[in-house]
Design an enzyme around this catalytic site. Structure first.
Site, mmCIF file in Angstrom:
data_model
loop_
_atom_site.group_PDB
_atom_site.id
_atom_site.type_symbol
_atom_site.label_atom_id
_atom_site.label_comp_id
_atom_site.label_asym_id
_atom_site.label_seq_id
_atom_site.Cartn_x
_atom_site.Cartn_y
_atom_site.Cartn_z
ATOM 1 N N TRP A 164 75.909 -21.911 -11.201
ATOM 2 C CA TRP A 164 75.138 -22.682 -12.424
ATOM 3 C C TRP A 164 74.628 -21.715 -13.679
ATOM 4 C CZ3 TRP A 164 70.528 -22.048 -14.301
ATOM 5 C CH2 TRP A 164 69.640 -22.284 -15.777
ATOM 6 N N HIS A 165 74.341 -20.475 -12.476
ATOM 7 C CA HIS A 165 74.340 -19.720 -14.163
ATOM 8 C C HIS A 165 75.061 -18.804 -14.595
ATOM 9 C CE1 HIS A 165 70.455 -19.066 -11.941
ATOM 10 N NE2 HIS A 165 69.452 -18.392 -12.836
ATOM 11 N N GLY A 166 76.184 -19.005 -14.069
ATOM 12 C CA GLY A 166 77.844 -18.743 -15.075
ATOM 13 C C GLY A 166 79.414 -18.705 -13.905
#
Lengths: 456, 353
Positions: A319-321
């Site tokens: 989700w972060h990257g």
């Protein structure tokens, strides 16, 4: 638009607040006002970006309405697929193509799609609404408050991730109700705390972090350099992101709206499970409620618990990257959480200082992976931290690192300030306003620096 | 028994918000008005009539007012390698009134912006000396926007956009310094013609320390007498130096009466491309193109960026880029000899007389 710019502080926020209270008597008018303000705020980056959240919101609402009127779970599943497809296209398409190309040994063209800012945040909020509807936990809202729940500009770009039932009921409440001045006063104080953390500390830490992590891509850092890089990033990430959250919560309070807590001084945690109860709380709650528990949580045996934890944290990393280093960072934390729980079940608690040290070292090693541009760079940094590349060098900008550590440890979180600010002391008003003026001057110095979490 | 609280909770919070907002907005307004009235950068139309000096070493914000003062008709523009050329000495050698607008780490785009300001503001310059160094030959010159927060707004012709950028800590600090200067509590930091000896005092010179900085981790070595490896026609054609088109255009805008000089500054041989390498060949190609520009635009091109008595000698330098003040004096005198008399020297090459 960025919260820490002079335009936002001197023009946008005061103008929107004045208009908002001018029409406060009408729920319809004040909600439309906030929707318009939010669209302007979002379009400030690129007016084309506006199409995507508006389209996702409208499609999600229509599908939920079809579910309400016609019935059938398929409408909601379609909504979830639609939002995931948008996320996959705009955020992960190049990552998927590159991974497939690597796997197949092919050279495939990149899509090169521009990442619309905040897409992870608003997509997750829409998905959470649809899943809540599947569970029978979400009513059908009129379009206006539903759109505002997602678009509300204080949380639109980087959270906190808000659930519909935390926010939509607040839209109906008259902002001039009892306690208006306390809410506005607390909002101003909380905003100023975030403003100061961002422009006075976090942005300065970036000047230590960026060159060292760039250098680490081409050479082995010395011992002092590696510790400077990782310590500075550890504090920069927290101060930058918590500053955003505080400015978001502060701004929302000016409109009489309370957003949920996102941080509770996470670097004071003495074990990793506590860290995740204090770090990015709104995301942790989302992962717990919509991934970890549906995957079985801890109630179906050890193997299922480990699997659920690793999948949930791996996806949390993704989700972060769009990169495998983020996935590895999530799995690193997943493994840490499994070990932490196992240790706690042994009923042999570590002394708090040792628990804190172990937790911080674990978290910092994770941040090296999180920030590094590749696995090779991350491994090189961790080796430098352990002294494998020599024990030379000293900590850079020690003064700032100490200030950052003290602020991280002792400055209360947004909700701690909100709940603890029981007496309106004039000295606090004068001191807070003077600090805000100084931050305003600092914000005028050079180009504003984006918040780190905007890229997620 | 205590007196009744004059502010019930609601009105006490209202008072709190009122105090906060008043202090914030009035405080910000006071700071802004003070900056506008004192006007440390010399950009405000209605500022107080003060004795404005260069009271900050922030050259990028301070130097536009030197150009706009119209006190100077001749200019030196370059990076830190040109900063030690003393305008007073150049005045004596060439006549005219020189200002040295060279800045630390001044990129080609910044030098271009400064020359454009000179062309628009200072009329027809009597003489323009551009201190040429590596930034003009960078293949990425057009991708660099300016260093250290270069304030492009200060170099344009729109005086009104300046007001948007003046509320900041640096302007507030400069305001306090300029006020302190008015009362004799603070000295000017840079002379009014832009000249400043930014290197340490000569009495502190330490050759051993300088050698470390000059040669970095390398052993000091003699420069071999090797010609650059020639580039193939294809390599030459593929090379692009974006800043040279700017230079050509800028020189073309100067009137024929202006004396134009492109002067490569004498950096130490350790910082020059090593003879025989591809870098040396690329630099030679760049120098050839600059010579062509000089010939076409009537500019004199003088090259101190060679292996010479100056650049081989460690004791002439603080580090591999920055020579000492006596060398600066020598370069200024040699500049006059080269430009005015065309006298040859072992220290430089007259590329375009």
């Amino acid at each position: 638009m960025l919260f820490q710019t002079q335009f936002y502080v001197l023009v946008f926020l005061p103008a929107v607040a004045m208009l908002y209270y001018a029409v406060a008597g009408s729920a319809v008018a004040r909600q439309w006002l906030l929707i318009c303000a939010s669209l302007i705020f979002y379009a400030w980056w690129d007016v084309r970006f506006v199409i995507l959240p508006v389209a996702q919101i409208t499609a999600t609402w229509l599908l939920a309405l079809a579910h309400e009127r016609i019935g059938g779970r398929a409408w909601l599943v379609a909504g979830v697929v639609l939002n995931l497809a948008s996320l996959a296209t705009f955020k992960y398409l190049d990552f998927i193509i590159a991974s497939a190309a690597n796997l197949a040994g092919l050279s495939l063209p990149h899509a090169g799609i521009i990442l619309p800012i905040g897409i992870s945040f608003f997509s997750f909020q829409l998905i959470s609404y649809l899943i809540d509807r599947m569970r029978g936990d979400a009513p059908i809202y009129p379009y206006r408050p539903f759109a505002l729940f997602v678009l509300l500009y204080p949380h639109l770009i980087a959270g906190p991730i808000v659930r519909h039932n935390e926010l939509v009921p607040q839209f109906a409440q008259d902002p001039r109700r009892d306690g208006i001045w306390r809410r506005v006063g607390a909002g101003l104080v909380i905003f100023t705390v975030g403003f100061a953390k961002k422009v006075l500390i976090a942005d300065h830490l970036a000047t230590i972090v960026d060159p060292l992590f760039t250098d680490a891509g081409s050479r082995a850092l010395g011992f002092g350099e590696a510790w400077s890089a990782v310590l500075a990033f550890t504090f920069q990430l927290f101060l930058d992101f918590s500053a955003y959250t505080e400015m978001a919560i502060g701004s929302a309070l000016v409109f009489g709206l309370l957003l949920p807590e996102n941080f509770r001084r996470p670097y004071l945690a003495t074990d990793l499970r506590e860290f995740w109860r204090r770090w990015h709380i709104s995301l942790s709650n989302f992962i717990r409620d919509y991934l970890y528990i549906p995957l079985g949580g801890s109630r179906h045996g050890a193997a299922r618990y480990v699997l659920a934890t690793m999948i949930a944290m791996g996806l949390c990393g993704l989700w972060h990257g769009a990169g495998w280093t983020y996935v590895a960072w999530g799995l690193w934390h997943g493994a840490g959480l499994v070990v932490c729980r196992g240790w706690q079940q042994l009923k042999r608690p570590m002394p708090a200082p040792i628990g804190w040290l172990v937790t911080m070292l674990f978290v910092m090693a994770g941040w090296a992976l999180f920030r590094a541009s590749s696995f090779g760079t991350a491994a090189s940094i961790v080796q430098s931290l352990a002294g494998f590349h020599g024990m030379t060098g000293v900590l850079q900008d020690m003064k700032y690192l100490v200030v950052a550590a003290l602020v991280s440890a002792f400055v209360p979180s947004a909700h701690e300030i909100h709940d603890g600010l029981t007496r309106p002391r004039p000295a606090l008003a004068v001191g807070g306003a003077a600090l805000a003026v100084y931050c305003l001057l600092a914000a005028g110095q050079g180009a504003p620096v984006n918040f780190i979490y905007f890229q997620f | 028994m205590t007196a009744p609280n004059p502010h019930p909770e609601g009105s006490a919070w209202r008072h709190f918000v009122g105090v906060f907002l008043c202090v914030f907005f009035i405080g910000a307004a006071i700071v802004y008005i003070a900056i506008l009235l004192v006007d440390p950068y010399g950009v405000v139309a209605f500022s107080l009539p003060l004795d404005r000096r260069i009271i900050s070493i922030d050259q990028r914000h301070m130097y536009p007012q030197i150009v706009r003062s119209k006190r100077y008709d001749s200019f030196v523009i370059g990076s830190s390698t040109g900063r030690l050329l003393d305008p007073a000495l150049l005045d004596k050698e060439f006549g005219g009134r020189f200002a040295n607008l060279s800045m630390n780490d001044m990129q080609a785009v910044e030098q271009k912006t400064m020359i454009e300001l000179v062309l628009r503001t200072a009329g027809r310059p009597r003489m323009l000396i551009v201190g040429i160094d590596g930034v003009w030959c960078s293949v990425n010159a057009d991708k660099v926007q300016g260093m250290h927060g270069f304030p492009h707004w200060m170099y344009d012709d729109n005086p009104w956009n300046d007001y948007l950028y003046l509320l900041n800590t640096a302007a507030a600090e400069a305001t306090i310094r300029l006020l302190a200067f008015q009362f004799g509590l603070y000295k000017e930091r840079i002379r009014g013609d832009g000249y400043q000896v930014f290197t340490p005092p000569e009495e502190r010179y330490d050759l051993a320390k300088a050698r470390k900085l000059i040669w970095s981790s390398r052993e000091p070595q003699a420069v071999p007498d090797l010609a650059p490896r020639p580039l193939s026609d294809q390599e030459r054609r593929s090379l692009s130096f974006p800043a040279l088109a700017w230079l050509d255009n800028l020189l073309g805008q100067l009137p024929p009466s202006s004396v134009k000089v492109l002067a490569y500054m004498p950096i130490h041989v350790a910082a020059q491309p090593w003879p025989g390498t591809r870098d040396a060949a690329i630099e030679a190609e760049c120098k050839a193109r600059i010579a062509e520009i000089g010939r076409n635009r009537g500019a004199k091109v003088i090259d101190w960026r060679i292996a010479s008595r100056i650049t081989r000698e460690d004791s002439n330098y603080w580090d591999n880029l920055h020579y000492r003040v006596p060398i600066a004096t020598r370069v200024a005198e040699e500049l006059a000899e080269a430009v005015l008399l065309g006298e040859p020297s072992e220290d430089y090459r007259i590329v375009v007389p």
